[in-house]
Design a protein around this motif. Structure first.
Motif, PDB file in Angstrom:
ATOM      1  N   ASN A 129       0.827  -1.210   0.000  1.00 45.92           N
ATOM      2  CA  ASN A 129       0.000   0.000   0.000  1.00 45.92           C
ATOM      3  C   ASN A 129       0.863   1.263   0.000  1.00 45.92           C
ATOM      4  O   ASN A 129       0.593   2.221  -0.735  1.00 45.92           O
ATOM      5  CB  ASN A 129      -0.926   0.009   1.220  1.00 45.92           C
ATOM      6  CG  ASN A 129      -2.111  -0.915   1.068  1.00 45.92           C
ATOM      7  OD1 ASN A 129      -2.493  -1.268  -0.047  1.00 45.92           O
ATOM      8  ND2 ASN A 129      -2.709  -1.313   2.172  1.00 45.92           N
ATOM      9  N   LEU A 130       1.898   1.268   0.838  1.00 46.10           N
ATOM     10  CA  LEU A 130       2.782   2.432   0.890  1.00 46.10           C
ATOM     11  C   LEU A 130       3.531   2.615  -0.427  1.00 46.10           C
ATOM     12  O   LEU A 130       3.686   3.740  -0.918  1.00 46.10           O
ATOM     13  CB  LEU A 130       3.787   2.266   2.035  1.00 46.10           C
ATOM     14  CG  LEU A 130       3.247   2.527   3.436  1.00 46.10           C
ATOM     15  CD1 LEU A 130       4.240   2.051   4.487  1.00 46.10           C
ATOM     16  CD2 LEU A 130       2.953   4.005   3.616  1.00 46.10           C
ATOM     17  N   LEU A 131       3.974   1.523  -0.993  1.00 42.19           N
ATOM     18  CA  LEU A 131       4.701   1.574  -2.257  1.00 42.19           C
ATOM     19  C   LEU A 131       3.808   2.127  -3.360  1.00 42.19           C
ATOM     20  O   LEU A 131       4.203   3.008  -4.135  1.00 42.19           O
ATOM     21  CB  LEU A 131       5.209   0.180  -2.608  1.00 42.19           C
ATOM     22  CG  LEU A 131       6.222   0.061  -3.736  1.00 42.19           C
ATOM     23  CD1 LEU A 131       7.447   0.914  -3.463  1.00 42.19           C
ATOM     24  CD2 LEU A 131       6.620  -1.399  -3.905  1.00 42.19           C
ATOM     25  N   SER A 132       2.579   1.615  -3.434  1.00 48.85           N
ATOM     26  CA  SER A 132       1.643   2.078  -4.456  1.00 48.85           C
ATOM     27  C   SER A 132       1.334   3.564  -4.289  1.00 48.85           C
ATOM     28  O   SER A 132       1.291   4.326  -5.261  1.00 48.85           O
ATOM     29  CB  SER A 132       0.353   1.257  -4.374  1.00 48.85           C
ATOM     30  OG  SER A 132      -0.600   1.720  -5.301  1.00 48.85           O
ATOM     31  N   GLU A 133       1.131   4.001  -3.043  1.00 48.94           N
ATOM     32  CA  GLU A 133       0.821   5.397  -2.760  1.00 48.94           C
ATOM     33  C   GLU A 133       1.949   6.320  -3.187  1.00 48.94           C
ATOM     34  O   GLU A 133       1.730   7.359  -3.818  1.00 48.94           O
ATOM     35  CB  GLU A 133       0.547   5.552  -1.266  1.00 48.94           C
ATOM     36  CG  GLU A 133       0.243   6.968  -0.827  1.00 48.94           C
ATOM     37  CD  GLU A 133       0.099   7.062   0.681  1.00 48.94           C
ATOM     38  OE1 GLU A 133       1.128   7.252   1.341  1.00 48.94           O
ATOM     39  OE2 GLU A 133      -1.029   6.907   1.181  1.00 48.94           O
TER      40      GLU A 133
END
Length: 316
Positions: free
Chosen positions: A187-191
């Motif tokens: 999720n953090l990577l995608s954001e």
């Protein structure tokens, strides 16, 4: 004066719970360690805690063919990384900011200050993961594009809850919820990739408004006149740009400041001159320093050794 860390000042790596691996410095230097966990091939997380008793400098050497994407969240404190490659600015990692770096082969130094506690959370990805998950780094004409080497971006951290949750799991909850760690990381990577893609679009638009030929002319002018006392205002006037456009253009087009470019060019030229037999004062004047003492200080800070040591080496 900062102390450079040698291999014998690291304690043997320790295997912690659930696959975590800890690397730490000797206690005499302070409470300094980095824990790393591989979540899957090509995807790792790392939590580092540095509270040194003295200023320390760690050497970092990375030799690899693939491009690595590193996303660092500053939880507290501030540190920096100084690459040794030409045309590279210092990377600063600080609290409440996320820092994106992409790199291939790299040689540099990590710097930490005494009396300051630095906590950082890092997500490390190699290029294969982007293709495996069809996760574009930037999208041009619908094509998947892997991270490029030597890119750098800093933003104010968003998704603070996700960052803090993952940091908490990294620090204390090692046995449980491996799937939650993986989900939080993705999720953090995608954001962050989505945010970075927006920045890339803005930078691309801004590039077109700059006169790139004038920036190249500025570089050539500095290289050909480095023996002169060049100022930013003088360089900008010579190539027909404002000082602000010259600075902004260098940052975006060459990924460094005009000052840093000129400093590196002068230092590398001075090294060549000293190796060819120039005395320290001669080399200083040849690269634009009015006072040899100022040149010697700049040379030592850049290379970690004095110009006199290079000159004397050639005379023996």
């Amino acid at each position: 004066m900062a102390q450079r860390i040698h291999q014998d000042q690291y304690q043997p790596d320790i295997c912690l719970e659930s696959g975590w691996l800890r690397r730490q410095l000797a206690p005499s230097l302070g409470h300094c360690y980095t824990d790393r966990l591989q979540l899957e091939p090509g995807l790792s997380i790392a939590y580092s805690h540095y509270a040194p008793k003295i200023d320390i400098i760690e050497s970092s050497v990375m030799e690899q063919d693939t491009v690595t994407f590193s996303l660092t969240f500053g939880l507290s404190g501030k540190s920096c990384y100084q690459p040794k490659q030409l045309h590279r600015d210092e990377f600063v990692f600080e609290s409440k900011h996320s820092t994106v770096t992409t790199f291939g082969n790299s040689i540099g130094e990590r710097c930490y200050q005494a009396g300051s506690t630095v906590n950082q959370l890092r997500i490390i990805v190699d290029g294969s993961l982007f293709e495996r998950y069809q996760m574009p780094f930037s999208n041009e004409a619908g094509r998947l594009k892997s991270p490029q080497k030597h890119r750098h971006a800093v933003t104010t951290s968003s998704g603070d809850y996700l960052v803090q949750r993952l940091a908490l799991l990294a620090q204390s909850n090692r046995h449980e919820r491996p799937l939650e760690k993986h989900i939080l990381v993705m999720n953090l990577l995608s954001e962050q990739l989505a945010s970075l893609a927006q920045q890339e679009d803005l930078v691309s638009t801004t590039h077109r408004t700059l006169d790139e030929s004038k920036l190249l002319k500025a570089k050539d002018f500095m290289l050909q006149n480095m023996e002169q006392p060049l100022s930013l205002a003088y360089i900008a006037t010579h190539v027909g740009l404002s000082e602000s456009k010259l600075q902004t253009g260098f940052k975006m087009y060459f990924n460094q400041s005009p000052y840093r470019f000129l400093l590196e060019a002068r230092m590398l030229k001075a090294w060549e001159l000293l190796q060819s037999g120039y005395q320290v004062a001669q080399a200083a004047y040849a690269v634009g320093y009015e006072h040899p003492s100022n040149f010697s200080a700049a040379f030592r800070q850049f290379f970690g050794q004095t110009p006199k040591s290079i000159a004397s080496r050639q005379n023996h």
